[in-house]
Scaffold this motif. Sequence first.
Motif, mmCIF file in Angstrom:
data_model
loop_
_atom_site.group_PDB
_atom_site.id
_atom_site.type_symbol
_atom_site.label_atom_id
_atom_site.label_comp_id
_atom_site.label_asym_id
_atom_site.label_seq_id
_atom_site.Cartn_x
_atom_site.Cartn_y
_atom_site.Cartn_z
ATOM 1 N N ALA A 1 0.839 -1.199 0.000
ATOM 2 C CA ALA A 1 0.000 0.000 0.000
ATOM 3 C C ALA A 1 0.872 1.246 0.000
ATOM 4 C CB ALA A 1 -0.927 -0.006 1.209
ATOM 5 N N LYS A 2 0.362 2.308 -0.652
ATOM 6 C CA LYS A 2 1.094 3.565 -0.745
ATOM 7 C C LYS A 2 0.199 4.721 -0.336
ATOM 8 C CE LYS A 2 4.259 2.351 -4.488
ATOM 9 N NZ LYS A 2 4.741 2.783 -5.814
ATOM 10 N N THR A 3 0.816 5.796 0.074
ATOM 11 C CA THR A 3 0.063 6.996 0.415
ATOM 12 C C THR A 3 -0.184 7.816 -0.852
ATOM 13 O OG1 THR A 3 2.046 8.305 0.833
ATOM 14 C CG2 THR A 3 1.103 7.091 2.708
ATOM 15 N N ALA A 4 -1.180 8.685 -0.774
ATOM 16 C CA ALA A 4 -1.478 9.566 -1.902
ATOM 17 C C ALA A 4 -0.295 10.481 -2.193
ATOM 18 C CB ALA A 4 -2.739 10.383 -1.609
ATOM 19 N N SER A 5 0.357 10.954 -1.140
ATOM 20 C CA SER A 5 1.479 11.890 -1.337
ATOM 21 C C SER A 5 2.636 11.256 -2.108
ATOM 22 C CB SER A 5 1.963 12.450 -0.001
ATOM 23 O OG SER A 5 2.392 11.408 0.845
ATOM 24 N N GLU A 6 2.744 9.935 -2.065
ATOM 25 C CA GLU A 6 3.806 9.250 -2.816
ATOM 26 C C GLU A 6 3.572 9.303 -4.322
ATOM 27 O OE1 GLU A 6 5.599 5.512 -0.837
ATOM 28 O OE2 GLU A 6 3.550 5.635 -0.044
ATOM 29 N N SER A 7 2.343 9.604 -4.741
ATOM 30 C CA SER A 7 2.036 9.676 -6.171
ATOM 31 C C SER A 7 1.999 11.110 -6.687
ATOM 32 C CB SER A 7 0.683 9.011 -6.453
ATOM 33 O OG SER A 7 -0.376 9.771 -5.886
ATOM 34 N N LYS B 1 -2.466 13.726 -8.035
ATOM 35 C CA LYS B 1 -2.148 12.594 -7.158
ATOM 36 C C LYS B 1 -3.308 11.623 -7.117
ATOM 37 C CE LYS B 1 -2.758 15.042 -2.768
ATOM 38 N NZ LYS B 1 -2.128 15.334 -1.490
ATOM 39 N N VAL B 2 -2.979 10.371 -6.891
ATOM 40 C CA VAL B 2 -3.988 9.317 -6.867
ATOM 41 C C VAL B 2 -4.928 9.566 -5.691
ATOM 42 C CG1 VAL B 2 -4.364 6.820 -6.612
ATOM 43 C CG2 VAL B 2 -2.465 7.670 -8.024
ATOM 44 N N SER B 3 -6.241 9.518 -5.975
ATOM 45 C CA SER B 3 -7.236 9.731 -4.916
ATOM 46 C C SER B 3 -7.827 8.405 -4.422
ATOM 47 C CB SER B 3 -8.342 10.674 -5.387
ATOM 48 O OG SER B 3 -8.843 10.286 -6.635
ATOM 49 N N ARG B 4 -7.758 7.365 -5.262
ATOM 50 C CA ARG B 4 -8.187 6.029 -4.828
ATOM 51 C C ARG B 4 -7.697 4.998 -5.834
ATOM 52 N NH1 ARG B 4 -13.670 4.357 -1.730
ATOM 53 N NH2 ARG B 4 -13.167 2.183 -1.421
ATOM 54 N N ALA B 5 -7.360 3.826 -5.326
ATOM 55 C CA ALA B 5 -6.970 2.704 -6.175
ATOM 56 C C ALA B 5 -8.022 1.612 -6.019
ATOM 57 C CB ALA B 5 -5.599 2.188 -5.761
ATOM 58 N N PHE B 6 -8.388 1.021 -7.126
ATOM 59 C CA PHE B 6 -9.346 -0.078 -7.102
ATOM 60 C C PHE B 6 -8.572 -1.362 -7.415
ATOM 61 C CE2 PHE B 6 -11.786 3.788 -7.785
ATOM 62 C CZ PHE B 6 -12.737 3.666 -6.797
ATOM 63 N N ASN B 7 -9.092 -2.260 -8.222
ATOM 64 C CA ASN B 7 -8.365 -3.498 -8.510
ATOM 65 C C ASN B 7 -7.205 -3.229 -9.477
ATOM 66 O OD1 ASN B 7 -7.763 -6.276 -8.549
ATOM 67 N ND2 ASN B 7 -8.961 -6.518 -10.408
ATOM 68 N N SER B 8 -7.531 -2.818 -10.689
ATOM 69 C CA SER B 8 -6.484 -2.510 -11.669
ATOM 70 C C SER B 8 -6.522 -1.052 -12.103
ATOM 71 C CB SER B 8 -6.629 -3.406 -12.908
ATOM 72 O OG SER B 8 -7.876 -3.178 -13.531
ATOM 73 N N SER B 9 -7.465 -0.295 -11.565
ATOM 74 C CA SER B 9 -7.597 1.106 -11.961
ATOM 75 C C SER B 9 -7.315 2.048 -10.798
ATOM 76 C CB SER B 9 -8.997 1.376 -12.525
ATOM 77 O OG SER B 9 -9.972 1.264 -11.509
ATOM 78 N N MET B 10 -6.996 3.281 -11.170
ATOM 79 C CA MET B 10 -6.715 4.331 -10.185
ATOM 80 C C MET B 10 -7.404 5.608 -10.636
ATOM 81 S SD MET B 10 -2.719 3.482 -10.309
ATOM 82 C CE MET B 10 -3.052 2.906 -11.964
ATOM 83 N N GLU B 11 -8.018 6.305 -9.694
ATOM 84 C CA GLU B 11 -8.560 7.627 -9.965
ATOM 85 C C GLU B 11 -7.502 8.637 -9.539
ATOM 86 O OE1 GLU B 11 -12.743 9.423 -8.878
ATOM 87 O OE2 GLU B 11 -11.299 9.913 -7.285
#
Length: 173
Positions: free
Chosen positions: A5-11, A80-90
């Motif tokens: 798992a990663k934080t939003a700030s890392e993206s 920055k990424v706001s949420r990750a799902f299975n294979s997708s990211m918002e």
Amino acid sequence: MQNNAKTASESLIVMTELVLPNDTNVFGNLMGGRLMYWMDIASALSASKHCNAPVVTASVDNISFENPIKLGNVVHIEAKVSRAFNSSMEVHMKVWGEDLPQQYRYKSNEAYYTFVALDPNRRPRTVPELLPETEEEKRLYDGALRRRQLRLILGGKMKPEEAGELKAFFIKG
């Protein structure tokens, strides 16, 4: 929680561009298509940074232009990424214009882009979970499931009656 798992700030990606004459319309404003192109690059970098893999754009949510960005101004795109799902990211983006001589910075717009991570065979692959930390990150994370369900309904990939998060949002029980 996944180990990777990663934080939003890392993206976080911050991209800066100068608005040149070739980027503008007849009114001297940055063309919306050029801004969307830059936003696609910034958000793809953010998504790729989150999952350490190549990504492709799956959808672009409503982009409302609040304030035009003028010729000679600077564009700042924060993604920055706001949420990750299975294979997708918002990916959530904020865009500002800046008039350097006047020392004035102003909000231009916000948007959400969705990306799918790809494996070496160009098939969707799983992505790391996202851990929101700040209050804003938590708010964006919480709303992402509703936005995803709305995107899926509008894209014909989900029936409205299957959208539990949206139902709960509109129908108080």
